[in-house]
Structure formats: structure tokens, C-alpha cells
Design an enzyme around this catalytic site. Structure first.
Site, short mmCIF file in Angstrom:
data_model
loop_
_atom_site.label_atom_id
_atom_site.label_comp_id
_atom_site.label_asym_id
_atom_site.label_seq_id
_atom_site.Cartn_x
_atom_site.Cartn_y
_atom_site.Cartn_z
N SER A 1 -2.82 -7.78 3.21
CA SER A 1 -3.07 -7.56 4.64
C SER A 1 -3.48 -8.87 5.30
O SER A 1 -3.10 -9.15 6.44
CB SER A 1 -4.18 -6.51 4.84
OG SER A 1 -3.78 -5.27 4.34
N HIS B 1 0.84 -1.21 0.00
CA HIS B 1 0.00 0.00 0.00
C HIS B 1 0.87 1.25 0.00
O HIS B 1 0.59 2.21 -0.71
CB HIS B 1 -0.87 0.07 1.27
CG HIS B 1 -1.87 -1.03 1.42
ND1 HIS B 1 -1.98 -1.80 2.55
CD2 HIS B 1 -2.85 -1.46 0.58
CE1 HIS B 1 -2.97 -2.65 2.42
NE2 HIS B 1 -3.52 -2.49 1.23
#
Ligand code: PNS
Length: 160
Positions: free
Chosen positions: A129, A17
Site C-alpha cells: 500500500s 490483499h
């Protein structure tokens, strides 16, 4: 002033990210990284914690703002004068899902919200994640996946 939004769950933010955030921040005047307040999922970090983590992780990028939203992205974007959504693409498996969301958003917004995809740098292509959470939950090494302070916060969560 070109304002773009990078929406996501960011539970937690990973180096993948952060790579997208850094590169997108160079393309727009302001990049708003916004955490979806999704009541259906049961996240590891609360929305407030995720916002705080993102602020810390992006504090050296002056044109990045961190926020949260609930409801439809197109409404949030319209209310905040944002006409571009940024999303990262890791692999072909992301593509179908992302294409559908991008096309839905464009259609629903009457063309007001378009999506720009950044292909994730190869070194982060394997990261998600979910996998980071799984590794951390078994005490594995996530130092290559998230900033040190995030790894520490995750450790605390899994010790509780
Ligand atoms: O990090 P994620 O969980 O893959 O992000 C998904 C996200 C937040 C981009 C997407 O779920 C979203 O924008 N949700 C808000 C609700 C919405 O606007 N849905 C319409 C598109 S199908």
C-alpha cells in the site's frame, strides 16, 4: 461455522490483499476483513472510506464481510467468535514482523487466536500500500496495483 479475520490497514486495498482475500474466503465459512482504526497513523483514506472501498472490491465474494476494529485484535476476535487470523506473506522481510505478531496474539489470547499465513501470489509479491501511495502521489500508473475505482479515488485525493 469457521469464521476467520483478515486484519490490516488496507490503505488502500491492493490486488495483493484481494488475492489473499479470495483465497482465504475459500478456506473458511466466513472471512471478516477488518480495518484497524489506528489513531497513530495518518492514513490516506479514513476508516469509513477504507471499509466502503473493501465492500465494493469484495462484493462478488458472498462469504466476505467487511468491518473495522480498534484496540487489540485478540479482544475483537474473541468478541466476534473468530479463532483464526489470516495474514499474507510476501517475502522474508515480512516474516519476522508477522511471526512476532502471530506469536504475541497466540500467547496473549491463551491459544484462542491462531494465525494462518498465505504466501502472496508471485505476481503481487512486490506490491505494498505504501509504494502504491508513493507512485500515485507522483502521478504514476497504479493500474496494475489496485482496482480502477480505487485508482480514481486515489487520484482525487492527491489532486485536492
Ligand atoms: O496492514 P498492517 O498495518 O500491516 O496490519 C497490522 C495489524 C492490523 C495486523 C496489526 O497492527 C494489529 O493487529 N494491530 C491491532 C493491535 C494488536 O492487536 N496488537 C497486538 C499484536 S503486536
Amino acid at each position: 461455522m469457521k469464521r476467520a479475520v483478515y486484519p490490516g490497514s488496507f490503505d488502500p486495498v491492493t490486488f495483493g490483499h484481494l488475492d489473499v482475500i479470495r483465497r482465504a474466503s475459500e478456506m473458511f465459512d466466513v472471512l471478516v476483513v477488518s480495518v484497524l482504526n489506528n489513531k497513530v497513523k495518518s492514513p490516506l483514506f479514513s476508516v469509513e472510506e477504507r471499509v466502503k472501498i473493501l465492500r465494493e472490491a469484495t462484493k462478488d465474494i458472498p462469504n466476505v464481510e467487511v468491518d473495522s476494529f480498534s484496540g487489540l485484535l485478540i479482544n475483537y476476535a474473541a468478541e466476534n467468535n473468530m479463532h483464526v487470523a489470516v495474514r499474507g506473506l510476501r517475502a522474508i522481510t515480512d516474516f519476522e514482523y508477522e511471526l512476532q505478531i502471530a506469536q504475541t496474539n497466540r500467547k496473549l489470547s491463551g491459544g484462542a487466536l491462531d494465525t494462518v499465513f498465505l504466501t502472496t501470489s508471485l505476481e503481487y509479491a512486490y506490491l505494498s500500500s505504501s509504494s502504491v501511495k508513493e507512485i500515485a502521489s507522483f502521478g504514476g500508473d497504479i493500474s496494475e496495483c489496485v482496482p480502477d475505482f480505487v485508482a480514481r479515488l486515489m487520484k482525487e485525493k492527491y489532486i485536492q
